[in-house]
Scaffold this motif. Sequence first.
Motif, PDB file in Angstrom:
ATOM      1  N   SER A 188      -9.556  15.944   0.236  1.00 19.71           N
ATOM      2  CA  SER A 188      -8.921  15.553   1.631  1.00 19.71           C
ATOM      3  C   SER A 188      -8.176  14.037   1.261  1.00 19.71           C
ATOM      4  O   SER A 188      -6.916  14.074   1.911  1.00 19.71           O
ATOM      5  CB  SER A 188      -9.553  15.364   2.892  1.00 19.71           C
ATOM      6  OG  SER A 188      -9.892  17.037   2.485  1.00 19.71           O
ATOM      7  N   LEU A 189      -8.503  13.322   1.008  1.00 25.51           N
ATOM      8  CA  LEU A 189      -8.223  11.544   0.788  1.00 25.51           C
ATOM      9  C   LEU A 189      -6.519  12.004  -0.393  1.00 25.51           C
ATOM     10  O   LEU A 189      -5.464  11.244  -0.231  1.00 25.51           O
ATOM     11  CB  LEU A 189      -9.495  10.781   0.727  1.00 25.51           C
ATOM     12  CG  LEU A 189     -10.086  11.037   1.398  1.00 25.51           C
ATOM     13  CD1 LEU A 189     -10.956   9.511   1.380  1.00 25.51           C
ATOM     14  CD2 LEU A 189      -9.677   9.986   3.066  1.00 25.51           C
ATOM     15  N   ARG A 190      -7.114  12.886  -1.273  1.00 28.90           N
ATOM     16  CA  ARG A 190      -5.944  12.597  -2.221  1.00 28.90           C
ATOM     17  C   ARG A 190      -5.168  13.606  -1.562  1.00 28.90           C
ATOM     18  O   ARG A 190      -4.143  12.644  -1.542  1.00 28.90           O
ATOM     19  CB  ARG A 190      -6.038  13.319  -3.768  1.00 28.90           C
ATOM     20  CG  ARG A 190      -7.240  12.610  -4.558  1.00 28.90           C
ATOM     21  CD  ARG A 190      -7.563  13.026  -5.896  1.00 28.90           C
ATOM     22  NE  ARG A 190      -8.258  14.347  -5.907  1.00 28.90           N
ATOM     23  CZ  ARG A 190      -9.947  14.166  -5.806  1.00 28.90           C
ATOM     24  NH1 ARG A 190     -10.702  13.450  -5.634  1.00 28.90           N
ATOM     25  NH2 ARG A 190     -10.421  15.567  -5.295  1.00 28.90           N
ATOM     26  N   ILE A 191      -4.327  14.513  -0.935  1.00 35.80           N
ATOM     27  CA  ILE A 191      -3.471  15.088  -0.323  1.00 35.80           C
ATOM     28  C   ILE A 191      -2.866  14.031   0.693  1.00 35.80           C
ATOM     29  O   ILE A 191      -1.868  13.814   0.187  1.00 35.80           O
ATOM     30  CB  ILE A 191      -4.266  16.281   0.434  1.00 35.80           C
ATOM     31  CG1 ILE A 191      -5.011  17.400  -0.387  1.00 35.80           C
ATOM     32  CG2 ILE A 191      -3.270  16.853   1.092  1.00 35.80           C
ATOM     33  CD1 ILE A 191      -5.418  18.076   0.366  1.00 35.80           C
ATOM     34  N   LEU A 192      -3.496  13.417   1.557  1.00 38.34           N
ATOM     35  CA  LEU A 192      -3.611  12.492   2.536  1.00 38.34           C
ATOM     36  C   LEU A 192      -2.021  11.155   1.731  1.00 38.34           C
ATOM     37  O   LEU A 192      -1.217  10.980   1.552  1.00 38.34           O
ATOM     38  CB  LEU A 192      -4.301  11.992   2.646  1.00 38.34           C
ATOM     39  CG  LEU A 192      -4.020  10.688   4.072  1.00 38.34           C
ATOM     40  CD1 LEU A 192      -3.157  11.339   5.119  1.00 38.34           C
ATOM     41  CD2 LEU A 192      -5.490  10.154   4.852  1.00 38.34           C
ATOM     42  N   GLU A 193      -2.861  10.601   0.365  1.00 35.09           N
ATOM     43  CA  GLU A 193      -2.274   9.707  -1.013  1.00 35.09           C
ATOM     44  C   GLU A 193      -1.102  10.431  -0.919  1.00 35.09           C
ATOM     45  O   GLU A 193       0.517   9.719  -1.472  1.00 35.09           O
ATOM     46  CB  GLU A 193      -3.247   9.455  -1.712  1.00 35.09           C
ATOM     47  CG  GLU A 193      -4.493   8.454  -0.901  1.00 35.09           C
ATOM     48  CD  GLU A 193      -5.178   8.055  -2.550  1.00 35.09           C
ATOM     49  OE1 GLU A 193      -5.577   9.229  -3.566  1.00 35.09           O
ATOM     50  OE2 GLU A 193      -5.432   7.335  -2.006  1.00 35.09           O
ATOM     51  N   SER A 194      -0.438  11.390  -1.383  1.00 34.70           N
ATOM     52  CA  SER A 194      -0.047  12.260  -1.378  1.00 34.70           C
ATOM     53  C   SER A 194       1.454  12.379  -0.519  1.00 34.70           C
ATOM     54  O   SER A 194       2.875  12.021  -0.882  1.00 34.70           O
ATOM     55  CB  SER A 194      -0.447  13.514  -2.286  1.00 34.70           C
ATOM     56  OG  SER A 194      -0.655  14.081  -1.389  1.00 34.70           O
ATOM     57  N   VAL A 195       1.069  12.719   0.494  1.00 32.28           N
ATOM     58  CA  VAL A 195       1.790  13.127   1.953  1.00 32.28           C
ATOM     59  C   VAL A 195       2.124  11.662   1.943  1.00 32.28           C
ATOM     60  O   VAL A 195       3.278  11.244   2.384  1.00 32.28           O
ATOM     61  CB  VAL A 195       0.676  13.117   3.135  1.00 32.28           C
ATOM     62  CG1 VAL A 195       1.680  13.222   4.479  1.00 32.28           C
ATOM     63  CG2 VAL A 195       0.441  14.829   2.728  1.00 32.28           C
ATOM     64  N   LEU A 196       2.025  10.267   1.604  1.00 28.43           N
ATOM     65  CA  LEU A 196       1.950   9.102   2.135  1.00 28.43           C
ATOM     66  C   LEU A 196       2.930   8.603   1.513  1.00 28.43           C
ATOM     67  O   LEU A 196       2.967   7.518   1.047  1.00 28.43           O
ATOM     68  CB  LEU A 196       1.185   7.690   2.595  1.00 28.43           C
ATOM     69  CG  LEU A 196       0.433   8.340   3.962  1.00 28.43           C
ATOM     70  CD1 LEU A 196      -0.597   7.474   3.835  1.00 28.43           C
ATOM     71  CD2 LEU A 196       1.483   8.438   5.048  1.00 28.43           C
ATOM     72  N   ALA A 197       3.140   9.257   0.065  1.00 26.87           N
ATOM     73  CA  ALA A 197       3.743   8.583  -1.312  1.00 26.87           C
ATOM     74  C   ALA A 197       5.038   9.291  -1.233  1.00 26.87           C
ATOM     75  O   ALA A 197       6.282   9.084  -2.281  1.00 26.87           O
ATOM     76  CB  ALA A 197       3.219   9.366  -2.635  1.00 26.87           C
ATOM     77  N   SER A 198       5.626   8.571   0.328  1.00 26.93           N
ATOM     78  CA  SER A 198       7.628   8.686   0.006  1.00 26.93           C
ATOM     79  C   SER A 198       8.180   7.649   0.361  1.00 26.93           C
ATOM     80  O   SER A 198       7.194   6.133   0.516  1.00 26.93           O
ATOM     81  CB  SER A 198       7.302   8.736   1.961  1.00 26.93           C
ATOM     82  OG  SER A 198       9.034   9.072   2.044  1.00 26.93           O
ATOM     83  N   ASN A 199       9.460   7.788  -0.304  1.00 28.75           N
ATOM     84  CA  ASN A 199       9.809   6.606  -0.588  1.00 28.75           C
ATOM     85  C   ASN A 199      11.255   6.296   0.532  1.00 28.75           C
ATOM     86  O   ASN A 199      11.982   5.278   0.781  1.00 28.75           O
ATOM     87  CB  ASN A 199      11.131   6.672  -2.039  1.00 28.75           C
ATOM     88  CG  ASN A 199      10.250   6.597  -3.026  1.00 28.75           C
ATOM     89  OD1 ASN A 199       9.267   5.886  -3.044  1.00 28.75           O
ATOM     90  ND2 ASN A 199      10.738   7.547  -4.359  1.00 28.75           N
ATOM     91  N   ASP A 200      11.313   7.227   1.723  1.00 29.16           N
ATOM     92  CA  ASP A 200      11.659   7.424   2.481  1.00 29.16           C
ATOM     93  C   ASP A 200      11.215   5.880   3.976  1.00 29.16           C
ATOM     94  O   ASP A 200      10.100   6.509   4.264  1.00 29.16           O
ATOM     95  CB  ASP A 200      12.026   7.663   3.205  1.00 29.16           C
ATOM     96  CG  ASP A 200      13.276   8.251   4.611  1.00 29.16           C
ATOM     97  OD1 ASP A 200      13.402   7.024   5.220  1.00 29.16           O
ATOM     98  OD2 ASP A 200      14.124   9.184   5.166  1.00 29.16           O
TER      99      ASP A 200
END
Length: 247
Positions: A28-40
């Motif tokens: 779940s933490l890895r999913i959260l990290e991927s969600v926040l990997a935005s460039n905007d």
Amino acid sequence: MSDTDSMLAQQIALFHSQINKKRFNDESLRILESVLASNDVKSLFQLRSTLKEFIRSESLSAIRHIAAKTVDQQLSTLEFFVGAFAIIGDIESCLALRYEALVLREHKSQIHQWLQVSPVEWLNFAEQSLDNCFYAIAAKACDYALSCFHRNEIVRSKTDESCENLQLTEKITKLKNCALTLAASRSVKAQAAEYLRKRASEECNSQPPICKPAPCAASTLYRDGIKKRNDWKLNASRRVVSSSSQP
């Protein structure tokens, strides 16, 4: 909706699903990290704010839910949310739950000695709290750290280790005094600001209203002008008569 937005929405939905299913794990933490990997940057700021509120709400619900669980389950859940708050940058919530986890370990260590929190752990937490301006919590953590020494009577021993512990005790005491001083300073500043605000408000209310002369009506001004002009003419006539009557 672009492919990127669609993928982001799916990741957010997946994270929500994980939390709703009480899957408080590394996945779940890895999913959260991927969600926040935005460039905007703009959307990332809004996303962090939304996730912060969601995780705060879910953490409160989860803590109530695990109250009757085993110590391991409670600590595991607390550590998960500590990690989640760290990822989204919510330092306040991160430190708050770290404190809860340390206190839980401290209390349960009376039965399970392996849970006992070391003075160094408390010191590290106190330093982080102080760095982030949570002075009262830092002072409390120092109290816990010092109680570890008193409980184990480490300082009283005459071993080489006792010298190191004595130095550590002095460091913790200095940190505690610093935290208390900063907390008191913040309190004094807050009280001073409140006093000045109240005083300014009282002075404003105590000042008498400024009396402004009532504006004269146009007709009044006109009549006054006529009266002054007639008085001037009368005085001029008297001066002429007076001068003509003289030989």
